[in-house]
Design an enzyme around this catalytic site. Structure first.
Site, PDB file in Angstrom:
ATOM      1  N   SER A 143      59.642 117.257   8.070  1.00 50.50           N
ATOM      2  CA  SER A 143      61.071 117.582   8.008  1.00 50.50           C
ATOM      3  C   SER A 143      61.355 118.905   8.688  1.00 50.50           C
ATOM      4  O   SER A 143      62.467 119.131   9.163  1.00 50.50           O
ATOM      5  CB  SER A 143      61.528 117.681   6.551  1.00 50.50           C
TER       6      SER A 143
ATOM      7  N   ASP B  33      66.503 122.246   7.090  1.00 46.10           N
ATOM      8  CA  ASP B  33      66.933 121.789   8.407  1.00 46.10           C
ATOM      9  C   ASP B  33      67.781 122.836   9.120  1.00 46.10           C
ATOM     10  O   ASP B  33      67.555 123.148  10.298  1.00 46.10           O
ATOM     11  CB  ASP B  33      67.730 120.483   8.285  1.00 46.10           C
TER      12      ASP B  33
ATOM     13  N   GLU C  83      66.018 119.930   1.446  1.00 48.76           N
ATOM     14  CA  GLU C  83      65.943 119.298   2.768  1.00 48.76           C
ATOM     15  C   GLU C  83      66.983 119.883   3.707  1.00 48.76           C
ATOM     16  O   GLU C  83      66.683 120.291   4.833  1.00 48.76           O
ATOM     17  CB  GLU C  83      66.138 117.792   2.630  1.00 48.76           C
TER      18      GLU C  83
END
Length: 656
Positions: free
Chosen positions: A573, A307, A303
């Site tokens: 995401s 990002d 994750e």
């Protein structure tokens, strides 16, 4: 000796599911499990022993005048046609406006002292909460409730909660919620791996080599979305790496239980950019023991890697700020449905600390003496929020009580008043929620009703859905809604999260867009109103609920390095930091011309959708149906569409 919360879970009575409480004349039911969906997977078992100590928090409602005006206040500073556009508030302004009345404080305290001695009760500095510890017996007497153990077989967690509780009729208007109440307090949890809070797929398709022959190659964007592909899609270029930037305009990124590896970022820069120096990473703002980066690349978090590998190439040489939350022990023990983002908001706003963070045992209490625990004090109001914050985490609306969600949603409104733009990933499970062995991700008696996400249901944040470049198509062709069947290519099915809240009505800025959608493209499903799906025979979605997402960006086949290897990945995401980064660039442009941040952008978007690329193809299936379809105009799959950066920049820079 009195028993502690973690020591005493002995049954004190046999469950009588059919039994009803006899409510005294002076009390009225304030919150009930019959009117919420919280704990739909929880099995009620033994009564909680009368001597168990519970951390009790009484949330007071804000001044009614403030509550009535709050939405208008936000619109005043957010609507592009308002004379007050951009005149954002200070934190002191917000605290003063929303504190409860003296009448509420006095009345609730008098009621509490009928059972709890006054010297045991703490009143928070912002006047919003009364806090004290009480035995189960005391709390049950005070609120005419019965507390039981509620077990979740899928996660192993145990909540101590009641099916309903009551308050004096004369005080109902002053009390927001009581915790633990229906929401419950957690006393046991299993590993975070069972908790699907993160919006990212966390599934990667590993490739032997990067298909792009150079960092600027646009011929393979349908199989590997690189920074060059994103620039071509949305009409912007990388910033001059030597240009002067505002040191106070850093892009904020929230992370929890997942940490980036600097080595992965370096590999990404080497292969996909020609302008970002090795070693470039976010500014760490550690919250209650959060740490980054990882010490071993083998522990890289997908994750976080995703990002920053998306955001940094868009904003550099602007910086990014990492809000890494919570210590290792707490993160490893946290379970689903137990509250998200509270310690993060504690750190941004000290007045929020008594809301949930650190004082509810749903969130950690510091110092934490467990191995890997944070041994400092709870961090309250230590960080000024960045102008833009990207959050790729979330949960389902059905996991929390409406009162809890409304209280947290109000905090997002307050941040909007202060000029903060907050972006949330809309979810990766179409019209449903995450699935596990005991749940298909849908709600209702027959598990067929669509499951809205949280805090995506909150009207005061901007939701970002996901699109993709269709196979064989290029960056010059229209994108389609992200929708990948199970096994093609990800292990689980993936589609852009979207739908309609069962708690919040349609916000005024969205009314025309939603009305047009229903008038011209009404979905082929039965529906219900006012979130009342429990009494609907066949309805699958709430016809008058807040719709989401608001916007979208590419979120499939994203090029990423994780654990030292090249992969492609996907999820909203990915979409969220892309959209947030572009807004951060626009804020930078405004600051250079002497203007301020843009804050809550939804009114500007909905009244000026021309600055977005409308997505009209694709759908978001779940719950055994096709879900909703992307159509002309707003839809609950891709919202208003994807960024057209030149148009967005021109519009927002034209505002005062």
């Amino acid at each position: 000796m009195r028993s502690s919360l973690l020591q005493v879970l002995a049954a004190a009575a046999t469950i009588d599911v059919a039994a009803s409480l006899a409510i005294p004349d002076t009390l009225v039911v304030h919150e009930s499990r019959n009117t919420v969906t919280t704990g739909s997977k929880l099995a009620k078992r033994a009564r909680v022993d009368k001597n168990v100590k519970l951390p009790v928090r009484i949330g007071l409602k804000a001044n009614p005048e403030s509550e009535a005006k709050a939405e208008q206040w936000l619109m005043d500073v957010s609507h592009p046609e308002s004379a007050k556009y951009g005149q954002h508030w200070t934190q002191d302004d917000v605290i003063k406006a929303f504190q409860p009345t003296d009448e509420a404080v006095k009345g609730v305290k008098e009621w509490l002292t009928t059972v709890i001695k006054e010297d045991r009760i703490t009143h928070t500095d912002n006047k919003g909460w009364f806090a004290f510890d009480a035995t189960t017996e005391e709390l049950e007497k005070l609120t005419n409730a019965k507390y039981y153990e509620h077990h979740d077989a899928s996660t192993g967690r145990v909540l101590l909660a009641t099916d309903e509780y009551s308050v004096p009729a004369s005080l109902k208007q002053h009390i927001d919620l009581i915790s633990p109440g229906v929401k419950g307090v957690q006393v046991k949890a299993t590993d975070l791996a069972t908790h699907q809070r993160r919006r990212g797929r966390r599934q990667y398709i590993e490739a032997s080599s990067n298909p792009a022959s150079s960092p600027t190659n646009l011929t393979t964007c349908d199989v590997s979305v690189t920074p060059a592909c994103i620039q071509a899609l949305y009409g912007f270029k990388a910033l001059d790496p030597n240009c002067k930037v505002n040191k106070y305009n850093s892009l904020g990124v929230f992370e929890s239980g997942d940490t980036y590896a600097q080595e992965d970022l370096n590999l990404f820069y080497k292969n996909f950019t020609q302008y970002i120096p090795q070693g470039t990473g976010p500014i760490l703002k550690s919250v209650d023991g959060g740490h980054a980066p990882v010490t071993s690349i083998a522990d890289a978090g997908g994750e976080s890697d995703l990002d920053f590998e998306l955001a940094i190439p868009i904003v550099y040489p602007q910086t990014t700020t990492l809000y890494q939350t919570d210590d290792d022990y707490y993160v490893s023990q946290n379970g689903a449905g137990t509250g998200d983002f509270n310690t993060f908001m504690d750190a941004l706003d000290g007045s929020y600390c008594y809301y949930e963070g650190g004082n509810d045992k749903i969130d950690p209490v510091y110092p934490d003496n467990n191995p890997g625990g944070y041994t400092g004090k709870l961090m309250c109001g230590v960080y000024k929020p960045t102008n833009v914050i990207s959050i790729s985490y979330g949960d389902q609306e059905s996991n929390f009580t409406p009162f809890y969600q409304q209280r947290q949603c109000r905090e997002f409104l307050k941040l909007g008043l202060q000029g903060v733009s907050i972006f949330f990933a809309s979810g990766d499970d179409g019209v449903g929620g995450p699935t596990d062995v005991n749940d298909n991700g849908c709600i209702g008696k027959d598990k067929k009703v669509f499951s809205p996400a949280s805090p995506n249901n909150c009207p005061w944040i901007t939701n970002v859905g996901a699109t993709k470049i269709a196979p064989g198509k290029s960056v010059h062709d229209p994108e389609v809604a992200a929708n990948d069947p199970k096994g093609h290519p990800y292990l689980d099915a993936y589609s852009s999260g979207g739908g309609f809240s069962n708690i919040y009505g349609i916000p005024w800025y969205q009314k025309d867009a939603v009305a047009s959608y229903f008038e011209n493209y009404s979905p082929p499903y039965d529906y219900y109103y006012n979130g009342d799906y429990n009494n609907s025979a066949t309805g699958l979605y709430n016809r008058n609920g807040r719709g989401y997402p608001d916007v979208a960006a590419v979120g499939d086949a994203i090029a990423v390095y994780k654990g030292g290897n090249y992969h492609t990945s996907g999820g909203t995401s990915a979409s969220t930091p892309i959209f947030a980064s572009l807004i951060n660039r626009i804020v930078e442009e405004r600051l250079k011309s002497g203007k301020g941040p843009v804050g809550f952008i939804n009114p500007a978007l909905y009244f000026n959708p021309h600055m977005l690329n409308d997505i009209t193809s694709g759908n978001n299936p779940a719950c055994g149906v096709d879900g909703f379809y992307a159509v002309k105009g707003w839809d609950p799959v891709t919202g208003l569409g994807t960024p057209n950066y030149p148009k967005m920049s021109q519009f927002f820079n034209s505002l005062p």
